[in-house]
Structures are given as structure tokens and as C-alpha cells.
Design a protein around this motif. Structure first.
Motif, PDB file in Angstrom:
ATOM      1  N   VAL A  18       0.833  -1.207   0.000  1.00  0.00           N
ATOM      2  CA  VAL A  18       0.000   0.000   0.000  1.00  0.00           C
ATOM      3  C   VAL A  18       0.869   1.258   0.000  1.00  0.00           C
ATOM      4  N   TYR A  19       2.030   1.191   0.630  1.00  0.00           N
ATOM      5  CA  TYR A  19       2.936   2.342   0.633  1.00  0.00           C
ATOM      6  C   TYR A  19       3.312   2.716  -0.810  1.00  0.00           C
ATOM      7  N   TYR A  20       3.538   1.708  -1.637  1.00  0.00           N
ATOM      8  CA  TYR A  20       3.880   1.964  -3.030  1.00  0.00           C
ATOM      9  C   TYR A  20       2.714   2.590  -3.782  1.00  0.00           C
ATOM     10  N   ALA A  21       1.506   2.199  -3.435  1.00  0.00           N
ATOM     11  CA  ALA A  21       0.321   2.827  -4.036  1.00  0.00           C
ATOM     12  C   ALA A  21       0.221   4.292  -3.607  1.00  0.00           C
ATOM     13  N   PHE A  22       0.575   4.593  -2.348  1.00  0.00           N
ATOM     14  CA  PHE A  22       0.607   5.987  -1.897  1.00  0.00           C
ATOM     15  C   PHE A  22       1.619   6.782  -2.720  1.00  0.00           C
ATOM     16  N   PHE A  23       2.803   6.215  -2.959  1.00  0.00           N
ATOM     17  CA  PHE A  23       3.821   6.908  -3.751  1.00  0.00           C
ATOM     18  C   PHE A  23       3.291   7.221  -5.147  1.00  0.00           C
ATOM     19  N   ASP A  24       2.762   6.202  -5.806  1.00  0.00           N
ATOM     20  CA  ASP A  24       2.252   6.338  -7.167  1.00  0.00           C
ATOM     21  C   ASP A  24       1.144   7.384  -7.219  1.00  0.00           C
ATOM     22  N   SER A  25       0.214   7.317  -6.273  1.00  0.00           N
ATOM     23  CA  SER A  25      -0.900   8.265  -6.240  1.00  0.00           C
ATOM     24  C   SER A  25      -0.408   9.690  -6.006  1.00  0.00           C
ATOM     25  N   LEU A  69       6.790  15.530  -1.050  1.00  0.00           N
ATOM     26  CA  LEU A  69       7.242  15.110  -2.376  1.00  0.00           C
ATOM     27  C   LEU A  69       8.319  16.058  -2.872  1.00  0.00           C
ATOM     28  N   LYS A  70       9.441  15.483  -3.334  1.00  0.00           N
ATOM     29  CA  LYS A  70      10.467  16.320  -3.957  1.00  0.00           C
ATOM     30  C   LYS A  70      11.146  15.548  -5.082  1.00  0.00           C
ATOM     31  N   VAL A  71      11.753  16.289  -5.979  1.00  0.00           N
ATOM     32  CA  VAL A  71      12.527  15.714  -7.079  1.00  0.00           C
ATOM     33  C   VAL A  71      13.988  15.780  -6.685  1.00  0.00           C
ATOM     34  N   VAL A  72      14.665  14.635  -6.708  1.00  0.00           N
ATOM     35  CA  VAL A  72      16.085  14.603  -6.350  1.00  0.00           C
ATOM     36  C   VAL A  72      16.975  14.466  -7.578  1.00  0.00           C
ATOM     37  N   TYR A  73      16.389  14.123  -8.720  1.00  0.00           N
ATOM     38  CA  TYR A  73      17.142  14.056  -9.974  1.00  0.00           C
ATOM     39  C   TYR A  73      16.172  14.262 -11.129  1.00  0.00           C
ATOM     40  N   LEU A  74      16.554  15.131 -12.053  1.00  0.00           N
ATOM     41  CA  LEU A  74      15.763  15.371 -13.254  1.00  0.00           C
ATOM     42  C   LEU A  74      16.687  15.297 -14.451  1.00  0.00           C
ATOM     43  N   GLY A  75      16.567  14.207 -15.208  1.00  0.00           N
ATOM     44  CA  GLY A  75      17.406  13.997 -16.374  1.00  0.00           C
ATOM     45  C   GLY A  75      16.671  14.323 -17.656  1.00  0.00           C
ATOM     46  N   LYS A  76      17.235  13.869 -18.767  1.00  0.00           N
ATOM     47  CA  LYS A  76      16.627  14.131 -20.075  1.00  0.00           C
ATOM     48  C   LYS A  76      15.294  13.404 -20.227  1.00  0.00           C
ATOM     49  N   SER A  77      15.246  12.136 -19.807  1.00  0.00           N
ATOM     50  CA  SER A  77      14.013  11.367 -19.963  1.00  0.00           C
ATOM     51  C   SER A  77      13.568  10.683 -18.666  1.00  0.00           C
ATOM     52  N   SER A  78      14.213  11.013 -17.562  1.00  0.00           N
ATOM     53  CA  SER A  78      13.832  10.366 -16.305  1.00  0.00           C
ATOM     54  C   SER A  78      13.802  11.363 -15.157  1.00  0.00           C
ATOM     55  N   VAL A  79      13.092  10.964 -14.127  1.00  0.00           N
ATOM     56  CA  VAL A  79      13.008  11.764 -12.908  1.00  0.00           C
ATOM     57  C   VAL A  79      12.988  10.811 -11.715  1.00  0.00           C
ATOM     58  N   ARG A  80      13.713  11.181 -10.674  1.00  0.00           N
ATOM     59  CA  ARG A  80      13.710  10.411  -9.419  1.00  0.00           C
ATOM     60  C   ARG A  80      13.069  11.284  -8.347  1.00  0.00           C
ATOM     61  N   TYR A  81      12.019  10.750  -7.765  1.00  0.00           N
ATOM     62  CA  TYR A  81      11.311  11.422  -6.688  1.00  0.00           C
ATOM     63  C   TYR A  81      11.737  10.836  -5.356  1.00  0.00           C
ATOM     64  N   GLU A  82      11.635  11.654  -4.320  1.00  0.00           N
ATOM     65  CA  GLU A  82      11.721  11.176  -2.955  1.00  0.00           C
ATOM     66  C   GLU A  82      10.391  11.534  -2.303  1.00  0.00           C
ATOM     67  N   ILE A  83       9.787  10.549  -1.650  1.00  0.00           N
ATOM     68  CA  ILE A  83       8.455  10.723  -1.097  1.00  0.00           C
ATOM     69  C   ILE A  83       8.484  10.307   0.366  1.00  0.00           C
ATOM     70  N   ALA A  84       8.084  11.223   1.236  1.00  0.00           N
ATOM     71  CA  ALA A  84       7.998  10.924   2.666  1.00  0.00           C
ATOM     72  C   ALA A  84       6.535  10.806   3.049  1.00  0.00           C
ATOM     73  N   SER A  94       6.985   8.078   8.571  1.00  0.00           N
ATOM     74  CA  SER A  94       6.798   6.642   8.794  1.00  0.00           C
ATOM     75  C   SER A  94       7.509   5.825   7.736  1.00  0.00           C
ATOM     76  N   ALA A  95       7.609   6.397   6.535  1.00  0.00           N
ATOM     77  CA  ALA A  95       8.265   5.696   5.430  1.00  0.00           C
ATOM     78  C   ALA A  95       8.859   6.723   4.476  1.00  0.00           C
ATOM     79  N   LEU A  96       9.990   6.362   3.900  1.00  0.00           N
ATOM     80  CA  LEU A  96      10.657   7.217   2.923  1.00  0.00           C
ATOM     81  C   LEU A  96      10.889   6.392   1.670  1.00  0.00           C
ATOM     82  N   GLY A  97      10.343   6.871   0.563  1.00  0.00           N
ATOM     83  CA  GLY A  97      10.451   6.113  -0.672  1.00  0.00           C
ATOM     84  C   GLY A  97      11.155   6.865  -1.773  1.00  0.00           C
ATOM     85  N   GLN A  98      11.638   6.102  -2.738  1.00  0.00           N
ATOM     86  CA  GLN A  98      12.145   6.659  -3.987  1.00  0.00           C
ATOM     87  C   GLN A  98      11.357   6.017  -5.113  1.00  0.00           C
TER      88      GLN A  98
END
Length: 127
Positions: A18-25, A69-84, A94-98
Motif C-alpha cells: 500500500v505504501y507503493y500505491a501511496f507513492f504512485d498516487s 514530495l520532492k525531485v532529487v534528480y531530473l534527467g533528459k528522460s527520467s526523474v527520481r522522486y523522494e516521497i515521505a 513513517s516511510a521514505l520512498g524513492q
């Protein structure tokens, strides 16, 4: 975001999937709210290629989940988010995701540059 009764597992806390569903949402809701994602019509879309989560404390129904929610990397075709994810009004997460999106052309499923409108929204999360 509210937790739901069905989010709890047999141990009495929110199941890890469910944590992953929270990230996606959280990510997609942000893009939709800023008008840069139409899940039915956008020609370029972000596909999830990597996720990870570190758990610090349990959440369970009927907790409310607050999201940072924050962006920790923004490339040409990709983005890495960090989600608390924060339980109710707690100050420690409670959880920290990428979460990594690679942008692709919807028709060909081949990598594509992050659209400029999307890039502008994402850049605001990197500052």
C-alpha cells in the motif's frame, strides 16, 4: 490521503504494498493537479522503472497519511522522486520512498524527453 480498512494486513498495520500505491498516487496526483498529465491522452507518459522504501514506523486504519514530495534528480528522460509519508500529525516520517519515472512515447513505448511543461512542474519540486 486516508488509509482504508482494507489497507491493514493481518498484523494490524498498513501492508507494505500500500505504501507503493501511496507513492504512485502522490506523484500522479501532483502532475494531474498541475495540468501536465492526462492519464488517457498524454502522448508522453512516465513509466515506473524503480521503487524502494525504507520503513520507520507503522501506519494503520484509520490514520491519515500526509505526503512530502520532492525531485532529487531530473534527467533528459527520467526523474527520481523522494516521497515521505507521515502518519497523522507526526513530525518524523513513517516511510521514505524513492520512485523513478522514465518518460516514453505512449504509442511506441520508447524513451522520450520529459515534456517541457512537465519539466517545469518537476523543477519546482527540486528547488
Amino acid at each position: 490521503m486516508p488509509t482504508r480498512w482494507g489497507d491493514n494486513d493481518s498484523y494490524g498495520h498498513v501492508n507494505n504494498v500500500v505504501y507503493y500505491a501511496f507513492f504512485d498516487s502522490a506523484v500522479n496526483q501532483h502532475l494531474i493537479e498541475h495540468g501536465v498529465l492526462d492519464i488517457a491522452k498524454s502522448e508522453t507518459v512516465g513509466l515506473v522503472v524503480e521503487t524502494r522504501c525504507t520503513y520507520f514506523s507503522s501506519m494503520g486504519f484509520p490514520d491519515m497519511v500526509k505526503v512530502g514530495l520532492k525531485v532529487v534528480y531530473l534527467g533528459k528522460s527520467s526523474v527520481r522522486y523522494e516521497i515521505a509519508l507521515f502518519r497523522n500529525d507526526e513530525k518524523e516520517c513513517s516511510a521514505l520512498g524513492q520512485f523513478v519515472h522514465v518518460y516514453v512515447d505512449r504509442a511506441t513505448n520508447r524513451p522520450a524527453p520529459v515534456p517541457e511543461a512537465v519539466r517545469a512542474v518537476l523543477q519546482s519540486l527540486a528547488d
